[in-house]
Motif scaffolding. Structure first.
Motif, PDB file in Angstrom:
ATOM      1  N   VAL A   2      10.157   5.069  -2.352  1.00  0.00           N
ATOM      2  CA  VAL A   2       9.019   5.002  -1.412  1.00  0.00           C
ATOM      3  C   VAL A   2       8.376   3.614  -1.501  1.00  0.00           C
ATOM      4  CG1 VAL A   2       8.425   7.456  -1.385  1.00  0.00           C
ATOM      5  CG2 VAL A   2       7.471   5.991  -3.170  1.00  0.00           C
ATOM      6  N   PRO A   3       7.901   3.101  -0.367  1.00  0.00           N
ATOM      7  CA  PRO A   3       7.246   1.787  -0.417  1.00  0.00           C
ATOM      8  C   PRO A   3       5.940   1.864  -1.206  1.00  0.00           C
ATOM      9  CG  PRO A   3       7.569   2.529   1.862  1.00  0.00           C
ATOM     10  CD  PRO A   3       7.913   3.681   0.969  1.00  0.00           C
ATOM     11  N   SER A   4       5.545   0.743  -1.769  1.00  0.00           N
ATOM     12  CA  SER A   4       4.261   0.690  -2.477  1.00  0.00           C
ATOM     13  C   SER A   4       3.132   0.827  -1.458  1.00  0.00           C
ATOM     14  CB  SER A   4       4.164  -0.651  -3.205  1.00  0.00           C
ATOM     15  OG  SER A   4       2.942  -1.260  -2.936  1.00  0.00           O
ATOM     16  N   PRO A   5       2.023   1.483  -1.823  1.00  0.00           N
ATOM     17  CA  PRO A   5       0.919   1.651  -0.851  1.00  0.00           C
ATOM     18  C   PRO A   5       0.457   0.322  -0.275  1.00  0.00           C
ATOM     19  CG  PRO A   5       0.497   2.889  -2.864  1.00  0.00           C
ATOM     20  CD  PRO A   5       1.747   2.100  -3.111  1.00  0.00           C
ATOM     21  N   ARG A   6       0.522  -0.764  -1.074  1.00  0.00           N
ATOM     22  CA  ARG A   6       0.004  -2.019  -0.508  1.00  0.00           C
ATOM     23  C   ARG A   6       0.926  -2.594   0.571  1.00  0.00           C
ATOM     24  NH1 ARG A   6       0.314  -6.761  -4.760  1.00  0.00           N
ATOM     25  NH2 ARG A   6       2.519  -7.194  -4.659  1.00  0.00           N
ATOM     26  N   GLY A   7       2.188  -2.125   0.568  1.00  0.00           N
ATOM     27  CA  GLY A   7       3.108  -2.579   1.614  1.00  0.00           C
ATOM     28  C   GLY A   7       2.947  -1.793   2.906  1.00  0.00           C
ATOM     29  N   GLU A   8       2.196  -0.709   2.825  1.00  0.00           N
ATOM     30  CA  GLU A   8       2.024   0.168   4.000  1.00  0.00           C
ATOM     31  C   GLU A   8       0.912  -0.371   4.886  1.00  0.00           C
ATOM     32  OE1 GLU A   8       3.889   2.718   4.681  1.00  0.00           O
ATOM     33  OE2 GLU A   8       4.459   3.798   2.874  1.00  0.00           O
ATOM     34  N   VAL A   9       1.213  -1.369   5.700  1.00  0.00           N
ATOM     35  CA  VAL A   9       0.184  -1.905   6.598  1.00  0.00           C
ATOM     36  C   VAL A   9       0.388  -1.331   7.995  1.00  0.00           C
ATOM     37  CG1 VAL A   9      -0.142  -4.038   5.275  1.00  0.00           C
ATOM     38  CG2 VAL A   9       1.502  -3.994   7.164  1.00  0.00           C
ATOM     39  N   HIS A 127      -4.975  -6.788   2.905  1.00  0.00           N
ATOM     40  CA  HIS A 127      -4.780  -5.449   2.340  1.00  0.00           C
ATOM     41  C   HIS A 127      -3.560  -5.462   1.411  1.00  0.00           C
ATOM     42  CE1 HIS A 127      -4.340  -1.084   2.152  1.00  0.00           C
ATOM     43  NE2 HIS A 127      -3.061  -1.274   2.443  1.00  0.00           N
ATOM     44  N   ALA A 128      -2.470  -6.054   1.875  1.00  0.00           N
ATOM     45  CA  ALA A 128      -1.245  -6.066   1.068  1.00  0.00           C
ATOM     46  C   ALA A 128      -1.446  -6.838  -0.241  1.00  0.00           C
ATOM     47  CB  ALA A 128      -0.100  -6.665   1.875  1.00  0.00           C
ATOM     48  N   LEU A 129      -2.366  -7.814  -0.207  1.00  0.00           N
ATOM     49  CA  LEU A 129      -2.580  -8.626  -1.414  1.00  0.00           C
ATOM     50  C   LEU A 129      -3.704  -8.070  -2.289  1.00  0.00           C
ATOM     51  CD1 LEU A 129      -2.174 -12.197   0.119  1.00  0.00           C
ATOM     52  CD2 LEU A 129      -0.532 -10.911  -1.250  1.00  0.00           C
ATOM     53  N   GLY A 130      -4.270  -6.942  -1.888  1.00  0.00           N
ATOM     54  CA  GLY A 130      -5.266  -6.276  -2.745  1.00  0.00           C
ATOM     55  C   GLY A 130      -6.667  -6.843  -2.621  1.00  0.00           C
ATOM     56  N   ALA A 131      -6.926  -7.655  -1.581  1.00  0.00           N
ATOM     57  CA  ALA A 131      -8.301  -8.138  -1.368  1.00  0.00           C
ATOM     58  C   ALA A 131      -9.056  -7.091  -0.558  1.00  0.00           C
ATOM     59  CB  ALA A 131      -8.287  -9.465  -0.630  1.00  0.00           C
TER      60      ALA A 131
END
Ligand code: PLP
Length: 378
Positions: A2-9, A127-131
């Motif tokens: 499964v993709p990482s949640p941060r990759g789910e844009v 979002h993907a970078l956690g900011a």
């Protein structure tokens, strides 16, 4: 797997509409912000020469020194702001510049303020970078641009502010006096001001100021994609305080090694008088199409849009016609071949009431679109 949640844009709905539209021969593409004309003649000639004459291996990570110098001269000449080649970082489209800037200047959890509506890739990349994205609700009363009052009212300790002018999707230009206030506000608080100026060069009478006129700490983002008509060549740039450049050098060496070599050789010819006169003639065409659409759309009941001061977009309120502009745009495409962008990409809160129309099409295409829209809307 499964993709990482941060990759789910979020998907970029414009690209989905474009994909569908391109399957139709009769499609009129008012959905995408891509100049109709290709790169200017001298750029194409320089690319052909580079194909046979240049090694086209990796270039310096920060870009060809002569291109960095050309961009610095262009910036200094356009705004009268002293700019050194050593402050310029050439990037893989401005998109590559944003990723590098976010990585270089933010830590996970840092808060970044930006206007809503706004260009969705900022939000999704952050979002993907956690900011943390702090959306500033910007409406017609401030021409959809952020103000110091918005920043004060957001009540957050910010690490970065992003300003876009001319704006995508609204086409508005920030008042230079307000940009100056924001630049001073950021400087006093040690907040990074990242000024997206990639639509500079495309404006219709309004002054476009660079953030660097007001603060030596501001970072400006430029691109060869829009005014220079070189979208697929994937070149952009950042101009920043010199002490930051080494960090970007190291990051870019790891992220991309270097920006595309052939595009860099070709781009050297983009700043010549012949190229510039070709490019300015395209802006005159956009102006004609803009004038035509801003006169005709109100006659179809599509008269509520932000003043398109620059760039090539109209942010049109369709709330009297639909509560779901994504479905509305899909039906419009299906039934008429006219492709527009649903507003949800740009505004997750109120975007369902808006569409974005791109007018970097020909006047003739705009006329056809108006005829089809008139028929469809009855
Ligand atoms: C406001 C804005 N910034 C950045 C970009 C990215 O452009 P590029 O990576 O082609 O320079 C776009 C693309 O449409 C945009 O509209």
């Amino acid at each position: 797997m499964v993709p990482s949640p941060r990759g789910e844009v979020e998907p970029f709905r414009v690209m989905q509409i474009l994909g569908k539209a391109q399957q139709r021969e009769d499609a009129l593409l008012l959905c995408v912000g891509q100049p109709r004309a290709g790169a200017p003649g001298p750029v194409l000639a320089a690319a052909s020469e580079a194909l046979v004459g240049a090694s086209l291996g990796y270039t310096a990570t920060l870009g060809l020194p002569e291109l960095r110098a050309a961009i610095a001269r262009w910036h200094a000449h356009t705004y009268g702001t002293p700019t050194r080649a050593e402050q310029v970082v050439v990037t893989t489209g401005s998109s590559g510049g944003f990723v590098a800037a976010f990585l270089a200047l933010l830590s996970p959890g840092d808060a970044v303020a930006l206007a809503r509506p706004g260009y969705p890739a900022y939000r999704n990349t952050l979002h993907a970078l956690g900011a943390e994205v702090v959306e500033l609700d910007c409406g017609p009363e401030t021409r959809y641009q952020p103000t110091v009052e918005h920043l004060e009212a957001c009540g957050r300790e910010l690490k970065m502010v992003i300003v876009t002018s001319p704006d995508n999707p609204t086409g508005t230009i920030i008042d230079p006096a307000e940009l100056q206030r924001i630049a001073r506000w950021c400087e006093r608080r040690d907040v990074v001001l990242l000024s997206d100026e990639i639509y500079h060069g495309i404006s219709y009478g309004q002054t476009t100021a660079t953030a660097r006129q007001f603060s030596p700490e501001a970072i400006t983002v430029g691109s060869m994609s829009k005014f220079f008509c070189m979208t697929g060549w994937r070149l952009g740039w950042l101009i920043m305080p010199e002490h930051l450049v080494e960090t970007f050098d190291n990051l870019q060496a790891n992220l991309a090694l270097c920006p595309p070599a052939i595009a860099q050789h070709a781009a050297l010819a983009a700043f010549t008088p012949d190229s510039l006169s070709e490019l300015r003639s395209h802006v005159r065409e956009y102006a004609e199409t803009r004038d035509y659409l801003t006169a005709e759309l109100p006659k179809l009941g599509l008269g509520s849009f932000a003043p398109p001061d620059g760039g090539f977009y109209l942010w049109v309120d369709v709330s009297h016609l639909t509560d779901d502009s994504e479905a509305w745009a899909a039906d419009l495409l299906e039934e008429t071949g006219v492709a527009v962008a649903p507003g949800k990409d740009f505004d997750t809160t109120s975007g369902h009431k808006f569409i974005r129309i791109s007018f970097c099409i020909s006047l003739e295409q705009a006329r056809q679109a108006v005829v089809r829209l008139a028929e469809w809307l009855g």
